[in-house]
Design a protein around this motif. Sequence first.
Motif, PDB file in Angstrom:
ATOM      1  N   SER A 320      63.734  32.914  -0.283  1.00 24.86           N
ATOM      2  CA  SER A 320      63.060  33.090   1.008  1.00 24.86           C
ATOM      3  C   SER A 320      62.552  31.780   1.582  1.00 24.86           C
ATOM      4  CB  SER A 320      61.879  34.054   0.847  1.00 24.86           C
ATOM      5  OG  SER A 320      60.956  33.518  -0.094  1.00 24.86           O
ATOM      6  N   ASP A 339      60.208  33.909   4.635  1.00 24.28           N
ATOM      7  CA  ASP A 339      59.507  35.177   4.435  1.00 24.28           C
ATOM      8  C   ASP A 339      58.335  35.321   5.389  1.00 24.28           C
ATOM      9  OD1 ASP A 339      58.255  33.074   3.310  1.00 24.28           O
ATOM     10  OD2 ASP A 339      57.599  34.124   1.491  1.00 24.28           O
ATOM     11  N   LYS A 340      57.590  34.202   5.630  1.00 22.10           N
ATOM     12  CA  LYS A 340      56.480  34.268   6.575  1.00 22.10           C
ATOM     13  C   LYS A 340      56.981  34.372   8.004  1.00 22.10           C
ATOM     14  CE  LYS A 340      53.246  31.734   3.645  1.00 22.10           C
ATOM     15  NZ  LYS A 340      52.346  30.558   3.535  1.00 22.10           N
ATOM     16  N   MET A 342      59.703  35.799   9.008  1.00 21.47           N
ATOM     17  CA  MET A 342      60.168  37.160   9.256  1.00 21.47           C
ATOM     18  C   MET A 342      59.012  38.125   9.404  1.00 21.47           C
ATOM     19  SD  MET A 342      63.400  37.285   6.625  1.00 21.47           S
ATOM     20  CE  MET A 342      63.759  38.969   7.075  1.00 21.47           C
ATOM     21  N   SER A 343      57.941  37.940   8.637  1.00 18.22           N
ATOM     22  CA  SER A 343      56.784  38.830   8.765  1.00 18.22           C
ATOM     23  C   SER A 343      56.059  38.614  10.081  1.00 18.22           C
ATOM     24  CB  SER A 343      55.819  38.604   7.598  1.00 18.22           C
ATOM     25  OG  SER A 343      55.323  37.281   7.625  1.00 18.22           O
ATOM     26  N   GLN A 344      56.012  37.357  10.548  1.00 13.84           N
ATOM     27  CA  GLN A 344      55.349  37.082  11.823  1.00 13.84           C
ATOM     28  C   GLN A 344      56.195  37.474  13.023  1.00 13.84           C
ATOM     29  OE1 GLN A 344      54.112  33.007  11.875  1.00 13.84           O
ATOM     30  NE2 GLN A 344      52.610  33.273  10.192  1.00 13.84           N
ATOM     31  N   SER A 345      57.529  37.479  12.838  1.00  8.20           N
ATOM     32  CA  SER A 345      58.384  37.854  13.964  1.00  8.20           C
ATOM     33  C   SER A 345      58.209  39.306  14.345  1.00  8.20           C
ATOM     34  CB  SER A 345      59.847  37.580  13.614  1.00  8.20           C
ATOM     35  OG  SER A 345      60.241  38.397  12.523  1.00  8.20           O
ATOM     36  N   SER A 346      57.726  40.127  13.396  1.00 10.07           N
ATOM     37  CA  SER A 346      57.492  41.532  13.721  1.00 10.07           C
ATOM     38  C   SER A 346      56.213  41.739  14.513  1.00 10.07           C
ATOM     39  CB  SER A 346      57.433  42.355  12.432  1.00 10.07           C
ATOM     40  OG  SER A 346      56.367  41.899  11.611  1.00 10.07           O
ATOM     41  N   GLN A 347      55.326  40.686  14.620  1.00 10.18           N
ATOM     42  CA  GLN A 347      54.086  40.780  15.365  1.00 10.18           C
ATOM     43  C   GLN A 347      54.210  39.936  16.643  1.00 10.18           C
ATOM     44  OE1 GLN A 347      50.971  39.493  12.808  1.00 10.18           O
ATOM     45  NE2 GLN A 347      51.326  41.124  11.278  1.00 10.18           N
TER      46      GLN A 347
END
Length: 386
Positions: A320, A339-340, A342-347
Amino acid sequence: MAWNEPGNNGGQDKDPWGNNNRGGRDQGPPDLDEVFGKLSRKLSGLFGGKGPSFGGSGAAGLGAIAVVGLVIWGVSGFYTIGEAERGVVLRFGEYERIVQPGLNWKPNFIDEVRTVNVEAIRSLRGSGQMLTKDENMVNVEMDVQYRVANPEKYLFSVTNADDSLRQATDSALRAVIGDAEMDEILTTGRQQIRERTQVEINRIIDRYDMGLLVVDVNFDAARPPEQVKDAFDDAIAAREDEERFIREAEAYRNDILPKATGRAERLKKEALGYKEKIVNEAEGDVAQFDKLLPEYEAAPEVTRNRLYLETMEQVYGNTSKVLIDSQEGGGNLLYLPLDKLMSQSSQPRSTEDTTASDYGIELESTQTVAPSNSNSRQSTSRQGRY
Protein backbone atom coordinates in the motif's frame (compact mmCIF):
# COMPACT_ATOMS: atom_id res chain seq x y z
CA MET A 1 -67.50 -118.39 86.86
CA ALA A 2 -66.09 -119.20 83.52
CA TRP A 3 -67.75 -121.62 81.21
CA ASN A 4 -64.95 -124.13 81.51
CA GLU A 5 -64.80 -124.18 85.32
CA PRO A 6 -66.31 -127.13 87.21
CA GLY A 7 -69.80 -126.70 88.51
CA ASN A 8 -70.88 -124.42 85.75
CA ASN A 9 -74.04 -125.64 84.18
CA GLY A 10 -73.58 -123.42 81.24
CA GLY A 11 -70.26 -125.13 80.64
CA GLN A 12 -71.98 -128.48 80.56
CA ASP A 13 -74.56 -127.27 78.10
CA LYS A 14 -72.33 -125.41 75.61
CA ASP A 15 -68.85 -125.83 74.19
CA PRO A 16 -66.56 -123.23 72.65
CA TRP A 17 -67.94 -123.91 69.18
CA GLY A 18 -71.48 -122.99 70.15
CA ASN A 19 -72.81 -126.64 70.25
CA ASN A 20 -74.99 -128.12 72.97
CA ASN A 21 -73.23 -130.64 75.16
CA ARG A 22 -75.98 -132.33 77.01
CA GLY A 23 -75.51 -135.75 78.45
CA GLY A 24 -71.76 -135.34 78.49
CA ARG A 25 -71.49 -136.02 74.74
CA ASP A 26 -68.62 -134.05 73.15
CA GLN A 27 -69.30 -132.66 69.71
CA GLY A 28 -66.29 -131.32 67.70
CA PRO A 29 -65.92 -128.19 65.59
CA PRO A 30 -68.89 -127.17 63.43
CA ASP A 31 -69.15 -128.38 59.86
CA LEU A 32 -67.67 -126.14 57.16
CA ASP A 33 -70.95 -126.15 55.29
CA GLU A 34 -72.63 -124.59 58.25
CA VAL A 35 -69.95 -121.90 58.51
CA PHE A 36 -70.23 -120.95 54.85
CA GLY A 37 -73.98 -120.96 55.13
CA LYS A 38 -73.84 -118.43 57.92
CA LEU A 39 -71.42 -116.30 55.90
CA SER A 40 -73.74 -116.44 52.90
CA ARG A 41 -76.67 -115.27 54.96
CA LYS A 42 -74.65 -112.37 56.34
CA LEU A 43 -73.57 -111.29 52.85
CA SER A 44 -77.19 -111.49 51.71
CA GLY A 45 -78.13 -109.19 54.56
CA LEU A 46 -75.47 -106.69 53.51
CA PHE A 47 -76.94 -106.50 49.98
CA GLY A 48 -80.46 -105.95 51.33
CA GLY A 49 -81.63 -109.52 50.80
CA LYS A 50 -80.97 -109.28 47.06
CA GLY A 51 -77.44 -110.54 47.08
CA PRO A 52 -76.36 -113.94 45.87
CA SER A 53 -77.35 -116.87 48.02
CA PHE A 54 -74.89 -119.69 48.32
CA GLY A 55 -77.45 -122.03 49.60
CA GLY A 56 -75.08 -123.74 51.99
CA SER A 57 -72.64 -124.86 49.27
CA GLY A 58 -68.97 -124.61 50.40
CA ALA A 59 -67.60 -124.22 46.84
CA ALA A 60 -70.03 -121.41 46.05
CA GLY A 61 -69.00 -119.58 49.23
CA LEU A 62 -65.35 -119.85 48.34
CA GLY A 63 -66.07 -118.53 44.85
CA ALA A 64 -67.89 -115.51 46.23
CA ILE A 65 -65.03 -114.70 48.55
CA ALA A 66 -62.59 -115.09 45.68
CA VAL A 67 -64.61 -112.74 43.47
CA VAL A 68 -64.82 -110.09 46.19
CA GLY A 69 -61.11 -110.42 46.95
CA LEU A 70 -60.29 -110.20 43.24
CA VAL A 71 -62.31 -107.00 42.88
CA ILE A 72 -60.60 -105.45 45.89
CA TRP A 73 -57.20 -106.54 44.60
CA GLY A 74 -57.84 -105.09 41.16
CA VAL A 75 -59.10 -101.76 42.44
CA SER A 76 -56.17 -101.36 44.84
CA GLY A 77 -53.73 -101.74 41.96
CA PHE A 78 -54.40 -98.27 40.45
CA TYR A 79 -51.83 -95.56 41.18
CA THR A 80 -50.75 -92.16 39.80
CA ILE A 81 -47.30 -90.94 38.72
CA GLY A 82 -46.62 -87.19 39.02
CA GLU A 83 -45.65 -84.99 36.07
CA ALA A 84 -42.06 -84.57 37.27
CA GLU A 85 -41.70 -88.24 38.25
CA ARG A 86 -41.02 -91.55 36.58
CA GLY A 87 -42.08 -94.90 37.97
CA VAL A 88 -39.69 -97.86 38.10
CA VAL A 89 -41.65 -101.12 38.03
CA LEU A 90 -40.18 -104.16 39.79
CA ARG A 91 -41.72 -107.58 39.15
CA PHE A 92 -40.90 -109.98 41.95
CA GLY A 93 -38.03 -107.63 42.87
CA GLU A 94 -36.51 -107.50 39.36
CA TYR A 95 -36.54 -104.44 37.10
CA GLU A 96 -39.35 -104.60 34.57
CA ARG A 97 -39.94 -101.18 32.92
CA ILE A 98 -40.25 -97.38 33.33
CA VAL A 99 -43.75 -95.95 33.83
CA GLN A 100 -44.58 -92.48 32.47
CA PRO A 101 -46.64 -89.83 34.35
CA GLY A 102 -50.38 -90.40 34.63
CA LEU A 103 -52.81 -93.06 35.91
CA ASN A 104 -51.39 -96.56 35.85
CA TRP A 105 -52.21 -100.01 37.19
CA LYS A 106 -50.08 -102.74 38.72
CA PRO A 107 -50.85 -106.18 40.04
CA ASN A 108 -50.42 -106.00 43.78
CA PHE A 109 -48.10 -108.49 45.45
CA ILE A 110 -46.52 -109.06 42.03
CA ASP A 111 -45.27 -105.63 40.90
CA GLU A 112 -43.74 -102.88 43.00
CA VAL A 113 -43.40 -99.28 41.79
CA ARG A 114 -40.73 -96.83 42.97
CA THR A 115 -41.16 -93.20 41.94
CA VAL A 116 -38.15 -91.02 41.11
CA ASN A 117 -38.26 -87.25 40.51
CA VAL A 118 -36.30 -86.59 37.32
CA GLU A 119 -36.84 -82.80 37.04
CA ALA A 120 -35.93 -81.54 40.49
CA ILE A 121 -32.49 -79.90 40.70
CA ARG A 122 -30.61 -81.31 43.65
CA SER A 123 -27.70 -79.64 45.38
CA LEU A 124 -24.61 -81.20 46.89
CA ARG A 125 -21.92 -79.26 48.75
CA GLY A 126 -18.33 -80.34 48.90
CA SER A 127 -15.65 -78.76 51.06
CA GLY A 128 -12.42 -79.53 52.80
CA GLN A 129 -8.83 -78.57 53.44
CA MET A 130 -6.70 -79.66 50.51
CA LEU A 131 -3.05 -79.66 49.46
CA THR A 132 -2.05 -77.68 46.37
CA LYS A 133 0.64 -78.39 43.80
CA ASP A 134 3.09 -76.00 45.45
CA GLU A 135 2.55 -77.74 48.84
CA ASN A 136 0.23 -75.14 50.41
CA MET A 137 -2.98 -75.78 52.30
CA VAL A 138 -6.24 -74.21 51.13
CA ASN A 139 -9.84 -74.44 52.32
CA VAL A 140 -12.16 -75.01 49.36
CA GLU A 141 -15.98 -75.00 49.14
CA MET A 142 -17.92 -76.11 46.07
CA ASP A 143 -21.60 -76.59 45.25
CA VAL A 144 -22.72 -79.21 42.69
CA GLN A 145 -26.19 -79.04 41.14
CA TYR A 146 -27.49 -82.20 39.48
CA ARG A 147 -30.62 -84.16 38.58
CA VAL A 148 -31.60 -87.74 37.81
CA ALA A 149 -31.20 -88.58 34.13
CA ASN A 150 -31.93 -92.35 34.23
CA PRO A 151 -34.16 -93.64 37.07
CA GLU A 152 -33.17 -97.29 36.55
CA LYS A 153 -29.43 -96.61 36.82
CA TYR A 154 -30.02 -94.18 39.68
CA LEU A 155 -31.71 -96.92 41.74
CA PHE A 156 -29.76 -100.03 40.81
CA SER A 157 -26.33 -99.17 39.34
CA VAL A 158 -24.86 -98.17 42.70
CA THR A 159 -25.99 -98.69 46.27
CA ASN A 160 -26.62 -94.98 46.94
CA ALA A 161 -26.22 -92.65 43.97
CA ASP A 162 -26.33 -89.45 46.04
CA ASP A 163 -23.63 -90.63 48.42
CA SER A 164 -21.56 -91.93 45.50
CA LEU A 165 -21.79 -88.50 43.86
CA ARG A 166 -20.63 -86.88 47.11
CA GLN A 167 -17.56 -89.10 47.15
CA ALA A 168 -16.95 -88.48 43.44
CA THR A 169 -17.13 -84.71 43.99
CA ASP A 170 -14.63 -84.87 46.83
CA SER A 171 -12.28 -87.04 44.76
CA ALA A 172 -12.51 -84.81 41.68
CA LEU A 173 -12.04 -81.63 43.69
CA ARG A 174 -8.95 -82.97 45.43
CA ALA A 175 -7.48 -84.11 42.12
CA VAL A 176 -7.99 -80.69 40.49
CA ILE A 177 -6.76 -78.70 43.52
CA GLY A 178 -3.72 -80.96 43.82
CA ASP A 179 -2.78 -80.11 40.23
CA ALA A 180 -3.05 -76.30 40.70
CA GLU A 181 -0.95 -73.74 42.52
CA MET A 182 -2.08 -71.62 45.44
CA ASP A 183 -2.06 -68.30 43.58
CA GLU A 184 -4.04 -69.76 40.72
CA ILE A 185 -6.70 -71.13 43.08
CA LEU A 186 -7.13 -67.87 44.98
CA THR A 187 -7.04 -65.42 42.08
CA THR A 188 -7.05 -65.96 38.34
CA GLY A 189 -7.66 -69.69 37.94
CA ARG A 190 -11.04 -70.08 39.65
CA GLN A 191 -12.99 -70.45 36.41
CA GLN A 192 -10.57 -73.02 35.01
CA ILE A 193 -10.73 -75.02 38.27
CA ARG A 194 -14.53 -75.01 38.18
CA GLU A 195 -14.61 -76.29 34.59
CA ARG A 196 -11.97 -78.96 35.22
CA THR A 197 -13.84 -80.16 38.34
CA GLN A 198 -17.10 -80.48 36.40
CA VAL A 199 -15.37 -82.49 33.67
CA GLU A 200 -13.80 -84.79 36.25
CA ILE A 201 -17.14 -85.36 38.05
CA ASN A 202 -18.87 -86.24 34.77
CA ARG A 203 -16.09 -88.68 33.96
CA ILE A 204 -16.59 -90.49 37.29
CA ILE A 205 -20.38 -90.52 36.84
CA ASP A 206 -20.04 -92.06 33.37
CA ARG A 207 -17.59 -94.67 34.64
CA TYR A 208 -19.90 -95.88 37.42
CA ASP A 209 -23.07 -95.37 35.36
CA MET A 210 -24.91 -93.58 38.16
CA GLY A 211 -27.75 -92.22 36.02
CA LEU A 212 -27.09 -88.64 37.15
CA LEU A 213 -26.50 -85.46 35.14
CA VAL A 214 -24.43 -82.57 36.56
CA VAL A 215 -26.13 -79.28 35.68
CA ASP A 216 -23.63 -76.82 37.14
CA VAL A 217 -20.64 -76.59 39.45
CA ASN A 218 -20.12 -73.44 41.54
CA PHE A 219 -16.72 -72.71 43.03
CA ASP A 220 -17.95 -70.86 46.13
CA ALA A 221 -14.86 -70.03 48.15
CA ALA A 222 -11.16 -70.71 48.41
CA ARG A 223 -9.36 -69.43 51.48
CA PRO A 224 -5.91 -69.96 52.91
CA PRO A 225 -5.56 -71.22 56.48
CA GLU A 226 -6.26 -68.68 59.20
CA GLN A 227 -2.60 -68.60 60.26
CA VAL A 228 -1.49 -67.04 56.94
CA LYS A 229 -4.73 -65.36 55.89
CA ASP A 230 -3.46 -61.78 56.42
CA ALA A 231 -0.39 -62.32 54.26
CA PHE A 232 -2.46 -63.83 51.46
CA ASP A 233 -4.95 -60.94 51.69
CA ASP A 234 -2.09 -58.49 51.17
CA ALA A 235 -0.83 -60.49 48.21
CA ILE A 236 -4.31 -60.56 46.67
CA ALA A 237 -4.71 -56.81 47.20
CA ALA A 238 -1.36 -56.21 45.46
CA ARG A 239 -2.45 -58.31 42.49
CA GLU A 240 -5.73 -56.44 42.28
CA ASP A 241 -3.83 -53.13 42.28
CA GLU A 242 -1.57 -54.48 39.55
CA GLU A 243 -4.53 -55.45 37.42
CA ARG A 244 -6.14 -52.06 38.02
CA PHE A 245 -3.00 -50.20 36.98
CA ILE A 246 -2.75 -52.36 33.88
CA ARG A 247 -6.34 -51.59 32.95
CA GLU A 248 -5.78 -47.86 33.50
CA ALA A 249 -2.63 -47.95 31.34
CA GLU A 250 -4.49 -49.80 28.62
CA ALA A 251 -7.30 -47.25 28.75
CA TYR A 252 -4.78 -44.40 28.49
CA ARG A 253 -3.07 -46.15 25.59
CA ASN A 254 -6.39 -46.69 23.83
CA ASP A 255 -7.12 -42.98 24.25
CA ILE A 256 -3.72 -41.64 23.15
CA LEU A 257 -2.85 -43.96 20.29
CA PRO A 258 -5.83 -43.09 18.06
CA LYS A 259 -5.17 -39.36 18.51
CA ALA A 260 -1.46 -39.75 17.76
CA THR A 261 -2.23 -41.95 14.78
CA GLY A 262 -4.68 -39.35 13.48
CA ARG A 263 -2.17 -36.53 13.85
CA ALA A 264 0.52 -38.59 12.15
CA GLU A 265 -1.79 -39.35 9.24
CA ARG A 266 -2.71 -35.67 8.97
CA LEU A 267 0.94 -34.60 8.94
CA LYS A 268 1.71 -37.22 6.32
CA LYS A 269 -1.10 -35.96 4.11
CA GLU A 270 -0.02 -32.34 4.60
CA ALA A 271 3.56 -33.26 3.72
CA LEU A 272 2.40 -35.09 0.62
CA GLY A 273 0.28 -32.11 -0.37
CA TYR A 274 3.16 -29.70 0.19
CA LYS A 275 5.47 -31.97 -1.80
CA GLU A 276 3.04 -32.11 -4.71
CA LYS A 277 2.57 -28.35 -4.56
CA ILE A 278 6.33 -27.61 -4.62
CA VAL A 279 6.97 -30.15 -7.35
CA ASN A 280 4.14 -28.73 -9.48
CA GLU A 281 5.37 -25.18 -8.95
CA ALA A 282 8.92 -26.20 -9.86
CA GLU A 283 7.71 -27.99 -12.94
CA GLY A 284 5.65 -24.90 -13.86
CA ASP A 285 8.69 -22.63 -13.40
CA VAL A 286 10.78 -24.95 -15.54
CA ALA A 287 8.11 -24.99 -18.25
CA GLN A 288 7.84 -21.20 -18.10
CA PHE A 289 11.62 -20.85 -18.27
CA ASP A 290 11.73 -23.21 -21.26
CA LYS A 291 9.19 -20.99 -23.02
CA LEU A 292 11.05 -17.80 -22.05
CA LEU A 293 14.51 -18.95 -23.08
CA PRO A 294 14.01 -18.62 -26.86
CA GLU A 295 12.63 -15.09 -26.39
CA TYR A 296 15.56 -14.11 -24.18
CA GLU A 297 18.03 -15.46 -26.67
CA ALA A 298 16.30 -13.46 -29.43
CA ALA A 299 16.12 -10.12 -27.49
CA PRO A 300 17.91 -10.18 -24.13
CA GLU A 301 17.49 -6.46 -23.27
CA VAL A 302 13.78 -6.37 -24.03
CA THR A 303 13.18 -9.58 -22.15
CA ARG A 304 15.04 -8.33 -19.07
CA ASN A 305 13.05 -5.11 -19.00
CA ARG A 306 9.79 -6.94 -19.39
CA LEU A 307 10.69 -9.30 -16.58
CA TYR A 308 11.69 -6.38 -14.40
CA LEU A 309 8.41 -4.57 -15.03
CA GLU A 310 6.35 -7.67 -14.38
CA THR A 311 8.23 -8.29 -11.14
CA MET A 312 7.70 -4.70 -9.96
CA GLU A 313 4.06 -4.96 -10.85
CA GLN A 314 3.71 -8.01 -8.66
CA VAL A 315 5.65 -6.42 -5.80
CA TYR A 316 3.81 -3.10 -5.81
CA GLY A 317 0.51 -4.85 -6.34
CA ASN A 318 0.83 -6.37 -2.85
CA THR A 319 1.82 -3.18 -0.98
CA SER A 320 0.00 0.00 0.00
CA LYS A 321 3.06 2.30 -0.22
CA VAL A 322 4.76 3.61 -3.38
CA LEU A 323 8.15 5.34 -3.79
CA ILE A 324 8.62 7.70 -6.77
CA ASP A 325 12.10 8.69 -7.95
CA SER A 326 12.12 12.10 -9.66
CA GLN A 327 15.49 11.38 -11.38
CA GLU A 328 15.86 15.07 -12.16
CA GLY A 329 16.30 17.97 -9.84
CA GLY A 330 17.67 18.19 -6.36
CA GLY A 331 17.62 14.50 -5.52
CA ASN A 332 14.18 14.31 -3.83
CA LEU A 333 12.25 11.06 -3.20
CA LEU A 334 8.46 11.01 -3.20
CA TYR A 335 6.68 8.72 -0.73
CA LEU A 336 3.03 7.99 -1.56
CA PRO A 337 0.93 6.20 1.11
CA LEU A 338 -1.78 4.78 -1.11
CA ASP A 339 -3.79 3.36 1.75
CA LYS A 340 -4.30 6.83 3.26
CA LEU A 341 -4.98 8.35 -0.15
CA MET A 342 -7.65 5.80 -0.84
CA SER A 343 -9.29 6.30 2.56
CA GLN A 344 -9.29 10.08 2.14
CA SER A 345 -10.60 9.90 -1.42
CA SER A 346 -13.84 8.50 -0.04
CA GLN A 347 -14.30 11.71 2.05
CA PRO A 348 -15.03 14.99 0.01
CA ARG A 349 -12.95 18.14 0.77
CA SER A 350 -14.41 21.64 1.19
CA THR A 351 -11.71 23.22 -0.90
CA GLU A 352 -10.19 22.11 -4.10
CA ASP A 353 -6.66 23.15 -3.15
CA THR A 354 -4.63 20.29 -1.96
CA THR A 355 -1.03 20.03 -1.22
CA ALA A 356 1.36 17.20 -0.86
CA SER A 357 1.13 17.45 2.89
CA ASP A 358 -2.65 16.97 2.73
CA TYR A 359 -2.10 13.54 1.22
CA GLY A 360 0.64 12.72 3.63
CA ILE A 361 3.33 13.06 0.98
CA GLU A 362 6.69 13.49 2.53
CA LEU A 363 9.67 14.74 0.63
CA GLU A 364 13.10 13.96 1.87
CA SER A 365 16.18 15.69 0.52
CA THR A 366 19.39 13.86 0.10
CA GLN A 367 22.87 15.18 -0.38
CA THR A 368 24.57 14.89 -3.73
CA VAL A 369 28.07 13.61 -3.63
CA ALA A 370 30.23 14.84 -6.52
CA PRO A 371 32.47 12.24 -7.98
CA SER A 372 36.18 12.81 -8.26
CA ASN A 373 36.00 12.62 -12.02
CA SER A 374 34.22 15.65 -13.43
CA ASN A 375 33.49 13.92 -16.70
CA SER A 376 31.44 11.18 -15.04
CA ARG A 377 27.79 11.61 -14.33
CA GLN A 378 26.64 12.74 -10.93
CA SER A 379 25.40 9.94 -8.74
CA THR A 380 22.52 10.67 -6.44
CA SER A 381 21.51 8.49 -3.52
CA ARG A 382 17.88 8.52 -2.66
CA GLN A 383 16.28 6.93 0.35
CA GLY A 384 12.65 6.50 1.18
CA ARG A 385 11.19 6.32 4.66
CA TYR A 386 8.68 3.59 5.34
